[in-house]
Design a protein around this motif. Structure first.
Motif, PDB file in Angstrom:
ATOM      1  N   ARG A 164      50.298  94.719 -12.335  1.00 38.50           N
ATOM      2  CA  ARG A 164      50.382  95.849 -11.422  1.00 38.50           C
ATOM      3  C   ARG A 164      51.724  95.763 -10.687  1.00 38.50           C
ATOM      4  N   ARG A 191      46.201  99.647  -5.405  1.00 43.19           N
ATOM      5  CA  ARG A 191      47.110  99.032  -6.388  1.00 43.19           C
ATOM      6  C   ARG A 191      46.367  98.552  -7.628  1.00 43.19           C
ATOM      7  N   SER A 195      45.089 103.189 -14.625  1.00 43.21           N
ATOM      8  CA  SER A 195      45.789 104.447 -14.891  1.00 43.21           C
ATOM      9  C   SER A 195      46.094 104.487 -16.384  1.00 43.21           C
ATOM     10  N   ASN A 198      48.547 102.260 -18.065  1.00 40.79           N
ATOM     11  CA  ASN A 198      48.883 101.410 -16.901  1.00 40.79           C
ATOM     12  C   ASN A 198      50.191 101.833 -16.220  1.00 40.79           C
ATOM     13  N   GLN A 200      50.707 103.571 -13.455  1.00 36.09           N
ATOM     14  CA  GLN A 200      50.690 103.495 -11.980  1.00 36.09           C
ATOM     15  C   GLN A 200      51.656 104.509 -11.360  1.00 36.09           C
TER      16      GLN A 200
END
Ligand code: FMN
Length: 263
Positions: A164, A191, A195, A198, A200
């Motif tokens: 992340r 956080r 998604s 990933n 984000q």
């Protein structure tokens, strides 16, 4: 409806996408619990609804062996539906869909959001979709196999799903050590949100008693990024509630998504 903050905060820590399931539909008892939850939570937003489908996932999934989106074994799934003209429908789908995911984790059910590799026409053969409704996403459901398959490990490595971005990267003006605890916990919980690939796409701006979420400015399909933001919004609220802070969301205009306001 009051969100079950403690239960879902634990679920946030336990959740990860599963792509290798035991070949089975959900147990009747578990499906019953999830359906009861959905009946209640489907009233959260007008025009947004999540439907449980007991079996048939393999017929609608269109992943290819070894590629992103190959989901083995799962039979049950959720369909995320939005009525046309519902304002902020993508964010709302993300929020309510992730609520179902966290509730599922609490029951012992694993999942994987799917926005790419499935056929909407085939979903429409399995459930009745109203004329004014769109299918926005599906979510595979089942019980994780104990041993992760090599192909799943490869997919996870490709999308770096454990990784992340740091809060420094995600917050407009970096991290301020003077932020109250609820802000730090809310952001840390956001956080950890899943998604698509990933990516984000969410960014945060903190001001007194408020956290604004907006999309980073880059190319890409905006609707899906908004859906990702809806997922992060639920996580953020769970983190705030877990720290004892109630608040509400106020939707904003593009490119900002919404603002969480402490009550
Ligand atoms: C909106 C959304 C769409 C996704 N679509 C797919 C998909 O089509 N295929 C797939 O294999 N994974 C899909 N994923 C799973 C993501 O790759 C995963 O959430 C991300 O890599 C983070 O990993 P984690 O969920 O294990 O924390 C999707 C996730 C989200 C939130």
């Amino acid at each position: 409806m009051k969100l079950p903050a403690e239960k879902w905060f634990e679920a946030v820590k336990k959740r990860s996408s599963v792509r290798n399931f035991l070949s089975a539909k959900l147990k009747e008892e578990d499906a019953g619990k999830l359906i009861t939850f959905l009946e209640l939570f489907n009233q959260y937003y007008n025009g947004i609804r999540i439907r449980y489908v007991n079996t048939g996932f393999q017929e609608v999934a269109k992943g290819f062996i070894g590629s992103y989106g190959k989901i083995d074994g799962a039979q049950s799934y959720l369909v995320c539906l939005a009525e046309k003209n519902t304002p902020h429908k993508n964010e709302k789908i993300g929020y309510v869909g992730e609520a179902a995911v966290l509730e599922a984790v609490s029951i012992g059910i694993s999942s994987c959001w799917i926005t790419g590799t499935y056929k909407k026409e085939d979903v429409a053969k399995q459930i009745k979709i109203d004329e004014n409704e769109y299918i926005k996403s599906i979510i595979a459901l089942g019980y994780a196999k104990k041993k992760t398959k090599l192909s799943e490990k490869v997919i996870k490595a490709i999308v770096s799903s454990k990784k992340r971005k740091s809060l420094e990267e995600l917050c407009e003006n970096g991290v301020d050590s003077n932020w109250p605890n609820w802000v730090k916990t809310a952001l840390e919980t956001a956080r950890l949100a899943p998604s698509a690939i990933n990516r984000q796409p969410w960014r945060f701006r903190v001001s007194e008693n408020e956290i604004t979420i907006y999309i980073e400015e880059k190319l890409g399909k905006k609707d899906l990024k908004k859906l990702d933001c809806g997922i992060a919004m639920l996580h953020l609220e769970v983190g705030a509630l877990y720290s004892g802070v109630k608040g509400h969301w106020e939707y904003s205009l593009d490119p900002e998504i919404a603002k969480f306001v402490k009550e």
